[in-house]
Write an enzyme that holds these catalytic residues in place. Structure first.
Site, PDB file in Angstrom:
ATOM      1  N   ARG A   1     -51.550 -70.390  18.523  1.00 52.66           N
ATOM      2  CA  ARG A   1     -52.582 -71.071  19.308  1.00 52.66           C
ATOM      3  C   ARG A   1     -53.935 -70.543  18.863  1.00 52.66           C
ATOM      4  O   ARG A   1     -54.033 -69.402  18.370  1.00 52.66           O
ATOM      5  CB  ARG A   1     -52.362 -70.780  20.780  1.00 52.66           C
TER       6      ARG A   1
ATOM      7  N   SER B   1     -55.667 -67.423  27.831  1.00 52.62           N
ATOM      8  CA  SER B   1     -54.417 -67.712  28.545  1.00 52.62           C
ATOM      9  C   SER B   1     -53.681 -66.414  28.894  1.00 52.62           C
ATOM     10  O   SER B   1     -53.167 -66.246  30.002  1.00 52.62           O
ATOM     11  CB  SER B   1     -53.534 -68.602  27.672  1.00 52.62           C
TER      12      SER B   1
ATOM     13  N   LYS C   1     -48.274 -67.039  24.692  1.00 55.63           N
ATOM     14  CA  LYS C   1     -49.222 -67.986  25.302  1.00 55.63           C
ATOM     15  C   LYS C   1     -49.557 -69.180  24.399  1.00 55.63           C
ATOM     16  O   LYS C   1     -50.620 -69.774  24.494  1.00 55.63           O
ATOM     17  CB  LYS C   1     -50.534 -67.298  25.722  1.00 55.63           C
TER      18      LYS C   1
HETATM   19  N1  LIG Z   1     -47.200 -79.344  26.501  1.00 56.60           N
HETATM   20  C1  LIG Z   1     -48.206 -78.487  26.698  1.00 56.60           C
HETATM   21  N2  LIG Z   1     -49.476 -78.912  26.555  1.00 56.60           N
HETATM   22  C2  LIG Z   1     -50.497 -78.068  26.731  1.00 56.60           C
HETATM   23  N3  LIG Z   1     -50.348 -76.756  27.052  1.00 56.60           N
HETATM   24  C3  LIG Z   1     -49.110 -76.292  27.199  1.00 56.60           C
HETATM   25  C4  LIG Z   1     -47.985 -77.123  27.036  1.00 56.60           C
HETATM   26  N4  LIG Z   1     -46.892 -76.367  27.237  1.00 56.60           N
HETATM   27  C5  LIG Z   1     -47.313 -75.113  27.521  1.00 56.60           C
HETATM   28  N5  LIG Z   1     -48.641 -75.072  27.501  1.00 56.60           N
HETATM   29  C6  LIG Z   1     -49.483 -73.892  27.752  1.00 56.60           C
HETATM   30  O1  LIG Z   1     -48.974 -72.771  27.000  1.00 56.60           O
HETATM   31  C7  LIG Z   1     -49.268 -71.573  27.726  1.00 56.60           C
HETATM   32  C8  LIG Z   1     -48.003 -70.825  27.984  1.00 56.60           C
HETATM   33  O2  LIG Z   1     -47.498 -70.384  26.748  1.00 56.60           O
HETATM   34  P1  LIG Z   1     -46.132 -69.579  26.619  1.00 56.60           P
HETATM   35  O3  LIG Z   1     -45.071 -70.313  27.297  1.00 56.60           O
HETATM   36  O4  LIG Z   1     -45.928 -69.332  25.164  1.00 56.60           O
HETATM   37  O5  LIG Z   1     -46.446 -68.227  27.373  1.00 56.60           O
HETATM   38  S1  LIG Z   1     -45.565 -66.892  27.313  1.00 56.60           S
HETATM   39  O6  LIG Z   1     -46.047 -66.090  26.193  1.00 56.60           O
HETATM   40  O7  LIG Z   1     -44.178 -67.220  27.181  1.00 56.60           O
HETATM   41  O8  LIG Z   1     -45.864 -66.198  28.586  1.00 56.60           O
HETATM   42  C9  LIG Z   1     -49.941 -72.019  29.016  1.00 56.60           C
HETATM   43  O9  LIG Z   1     -51.313 -72.013  28.727  1.00 56.60           O
HETATM   44  P2  LIG Z   1     -52.469 -71.814  29.836  1.00 56.60           P
HETATM   45  O10 LIG Z   1     -52.255 -72.864  30.857  1.00 56.60           O
HETATM   46  O11 LIG Z   1     -53.732 -71.990  29.055  1.00 56.60           O
HETATM   47  O12 LIG Z   1     -52.312 -70.429  30.357  1.00 56.60           O
HETATM   48  C10 LIG Z   1     -49.405 -73.425  29.177  1.00 56.60           C
HETATM   49  O13 LIG Z   1     -50.203 -74.218  29.998  1.00 56.60           O
END
Ligand SMILES: Nc1ncnc2c1ncn2[C@@H]1O[C@H](COP(=O)(O)OS(=O)(=O)O)[C@@H](OP(=O)(O)O)[C@H]1O
Length: 718
Positions: free
Chosen positions: A477, A485, A359
């Site tokens: 994070r 998240s 996340k």
């Molecule tokens: N560029 C950018 N800017 C801001 N936020 C971003 C961005 N890219 C990914 N995200 C947020 O990262 C969260 C997903 O993380 P992961 O892809 O690592 O999740 S996972 O572990 O693979 O399921 C998920 O967070 P939440 O929306 O808070 O749930 C995504 O919205």
């Protein structure tokens, strides 16, 4: 004064699709020094390239066979090039039981027909090239012509030396000249076209006046599936009374060379043979041997070589000269049928892993890396090969008592204390998920499983000699934001009915209810008790490879594996925090990762989200990828658009949607967030101290060594 060196020209069979791209790449790579002597041959009308310097092969359009199938051929070729097998992988419709088999048969039939059409076309094209070559031979424009495919690399000085030795006065038609039928003194011969065919002008002057006699041959070969331009030349020349020269028929002053060594076709001789024949050998049965031999291969130095050319190089990515791709650790495999010949495959082991944390934006990071033209995607973003984190019973390799550990037979030293057979099997299964990257492609692959950060077996793999080249990316994070998240993610899964999703969030669909219930349950628990109650944390701390001394936890961490720890005490049961929370206790997991030093790029999501372009510049440099304009506006795996892998085009189209999704990200109430902060603040403080005191040598691309300012303020760090 010695005779002048023979004049050499290169005749490249250029693809009709992506002509511009390929020619540009070839011009800027190994053909750079010989640019004026190179002819890139393209069928007129089939390429959209506007490059005036290409040699168009005009008559090709008029040829009966190609003209009739041209349109179709073009379309099919286009389909074959643009078809992305990943599309199928990620969007599977429901199928009948025998559907995969039938689909496979259909694919094979299509491929066969495509091969036939393509080879048919190639025979016409090569014939046109011969006509063009003959015209230049008559004008005395060269002494030698070297005809080769666009994916052939040539060591031009070796070739120049070779033709120098042959002189300019003989009739030469050679290359990988082989007898096509054995046992007959006058059996057919032919030059395998891939690594190039060498013609002297003297030979062409003999053959060219009669070349048109061969013209009907092309049509006669129409139905053959595998007969390409090289076979057509061989048959035509045979008909005209000219045969390719075997090595003993070449005037090379008795020098002991084999044509197979000079003109190479493919694996395993990706690079010239390694000293002592050290090659990493693997197959399902031989995985263990692979591990045994790997060390020697990795340390082997390449000898000087006389190789003139080798086939199958991606021209766009081929670096100059004979250097090996430093990012590629070669893994060579062979398969052998009972009676048949040995088939060799060489591939590069994965070059990078995104190991966490969940996340934190790992999906965006992974997809952005995959945008790079030199990056090749694995079967899925997350392979989870080394992460039975939540099911200790299924995670043998994480436990010292596990049968796969065999301390008495530490054949491979501390790098592989598990039995070689097991290691080989694990590796085989793991590598099957990666694309086969040929070491000559100058490309890389990797995967992103965020749960690896909690997995001792992932650490074990990455500390082994076999994967010691692998670059590791870790995004962190803010722990409270991460937990929230994760909560949303697992809540959505739970509502969709996914098994075990409720375990992560104690069955709550509402974040405030979740945090309230949790804080009531753990009231009065000390931070230490909370950590003790976390089984995965204890297992991580106690596992070999996590930095723990044999039989004990790492000295820098509280002792979590006290005797009898498997029995949870009442306090432990009460103080239990679900994974959504413990996965944010970075201080328990990060120290052994930090110990990987320059192999680990630690990034904070705060920086990644605020300046994604900056992040990708650092990541590209860290992975030794050429600079690239990454499209970082697209955020992946957001709350409103879940998914680990989104095709590039779709992603582009979704950029606006993604931006909206980021704006619409739901917010937790301050009260609920406060509860989570209370559960992570001790860990953040300890992690802050670890970062300050750790003997950690980060790579030069590392942006910061301390926690971001926003964390410091939120958790009131000094
Ligand atoms: N560029 C950018 N800017 C801001 N936020 C971003 C961005 N890219 C990914 N995200 C947020 O990262 C969260 C997903 O993380 P992961 O892809 O690592 O999740 S996972 O572990 O693979 O399921 C998920 O967070 P939440 O929306 O808070 O749930 C995504 O919205």
């Amino acid at each position: 004064m010695g005779a002048a060196a023979p004049r050499l020209t290169f005749w490249v069979i250029t693809p009709e699709l992506r002509t511009d791209e390929v020619v540009l790449a070839l011009r800027s790579s190994w053909l750079r020094e010989v640019a004026v002597r190179t002819r890139f041959c393209v069928a007129a009308g089939l390429s959209s390239s506007a490059d005036a310097s290409l040699r168009w092969l005009p008559r090709l359009n008029r040829s009966q066979s190609v003209a009739s199938g041209r349109h179709e051929l073009n379309e099919r070729l286009h389909d074959a090039v643009t078809h992305n097998p990943d599309d199928e992988l990620f969007d599977r419709p429901t199928r009948r039981a025998d559907e995969p088999l039938r689909a496979q048969q259909r694919r094979e039939n299509r491929t066969r027909e495509l091969t036939r059409l393509y080879n048919n076309f190639l025979r016409y094209k090569v014939f046109e090239m011969m006509r063009a070559m003959c015209a230049e031979a008559r004008e005395d424009a060269f002494d030698y012509a070297f005809m080769m495919d666009a994916d052939t690399a040539v060591n031009t000085s070796n070739l120049q030396r070779f033709v120098g030795a042959l002189g300019g006065e003989r009739q030469i038609y050679t290359g990988l000249c082989r007898k096509r039928s054995w046992g007959k003194p006058n059996g057919q011969r032919g030059v395998g076209g891939g690594p190039g065919i060498l013609f002297s002008r003297k030979l062409l002057l003999n053959v060219c006046p009669r070349l048109e006699l061969c013209s009907p041959l092309r049509g006669l070969m129409d139905r053959l599936e595998r007969a390409g331009g090289d076979l057509m030349i061989a048959k035509c020349f045979e008909f005209l009374g000219v045969r390719c020269q075997l090595v003993e028929e070449l005037p090379l002053d008795g020098k002991a060379v084999q044509l197979e060594d000079l003109f190479r076709r493919g694996p395993p001789w990706v690079y010239p043979p390694l000293p002592g024949g050290t090659i990493l050998v693997a197959s399902h049965l031989m995985g263990a041997k692979a591990i045994e031999q790997h060390q020697r291969l990795a340390n082997g130095h390449l000898p000087n070589t006389e190789v003139i050319s080798f086939h199958r190089v991606r021209p766009s990515l081929r670096a100059q000269g004979w250097d090996r791709d430093p990012r590629c650790r070669i893994y060579a495999e062979y398969t052998r049928l009972e009676t048949g010949p040995v088939n060799w495959f060489s591939r590069c082991l994965p070059h990078f892993l995104v190991v966490g944390t969940p996340k934190s934006g790992t999906t965006s990071l992974f997809n952005w890396i995959m945008q790079h033209p030199d990056a090749r995607a694995p079967a899925r973003k997350e392979l989870h090969a080394w992460t039975p984190v939540l099911q200790p019973d299924r995670s043998c390799a994480d436990r010292p008592g596990c049968a796969v550990f065999n301390p008495k037979r530490r054949g491979m030293g501390p790098a592989w204390p598990i039995s070689k057979q097991v290691a080989g099997k694990m590796l085989d299964a793991y590598l099957a998920n990666f694309p086969r990257i040929d070491p000559r492609e100058f490309a890389l692959t990797g995967e992103a499983t965020p749960a690896y950060v909690y997995s001792p077996s992932a650490l074990m793999l990455l500390q082994s000699a076999l994967m010691s080249h692998t670059h590791i990316l870790l995004l962190l994070r803010d722990p409270a934001e991460r937990a929230f998240s994760e909560f949303k993610n697992k809540r959505d899964l739970m509502l969709k009915g996914a098994a075990r999703a409720h375990v992560w969030i104690d069955g709550h669909a509402d974040f405030s209810n979740f945090t309230r219930a949790l804080s009531v349950r753990v009231r009065g628990c000390t931070a230490e008790e909370l950590y003790q109650a976390c089984v995965a944390c204890r297992r991580f701390a106690a596992a070999p490879f996590s930095g723990a001394p044999p039989g004990g936890a790492p000295l820098s961490q509280p002792r979590l594996d006290a005797p009898g720890a498997a029995e949870l005490t009442a306090a432990r049961r009460r103080c239990y925090a679900p994974p959504v929370i413990w996965q944010s206790w970075y201080h328990l997991f990060l120290p052994p990762w930090l110990a990987l030093g320059r192999r680990l790029l630690l990034e904070f999501s705060d920086d990644a989200f605020a300046d994604a372009d900056g992040l990708m510049r650092r990541v590209a440099a860290f992975l030794s990828l050429p600079a690239h304009n990454f499209s970082t506006r697209i955020a992946y795996n957001t709350e409103t658009k879940r998914g680990a892998f989104i095709g590039k085009d779709v992603g582009e189209r979704n950029a606006a949607l993604a931006a909206l999704a980021m704006k619409q990200r739901s917010k937790a109430s301050a009260g609920a967030m406060g509860e989570v902060e209370r559960l992570v603040v001790d860990s953040v403080r300890r992690f802050d101290a670890q970062l300050k005191t750790a003997k950690w040598t980060p790579p030069p691309q590392q942006l910061r060594r301390e926690l971001p300012q926003a964390w410091r303020e939120r958790y009131r760090l000094t």
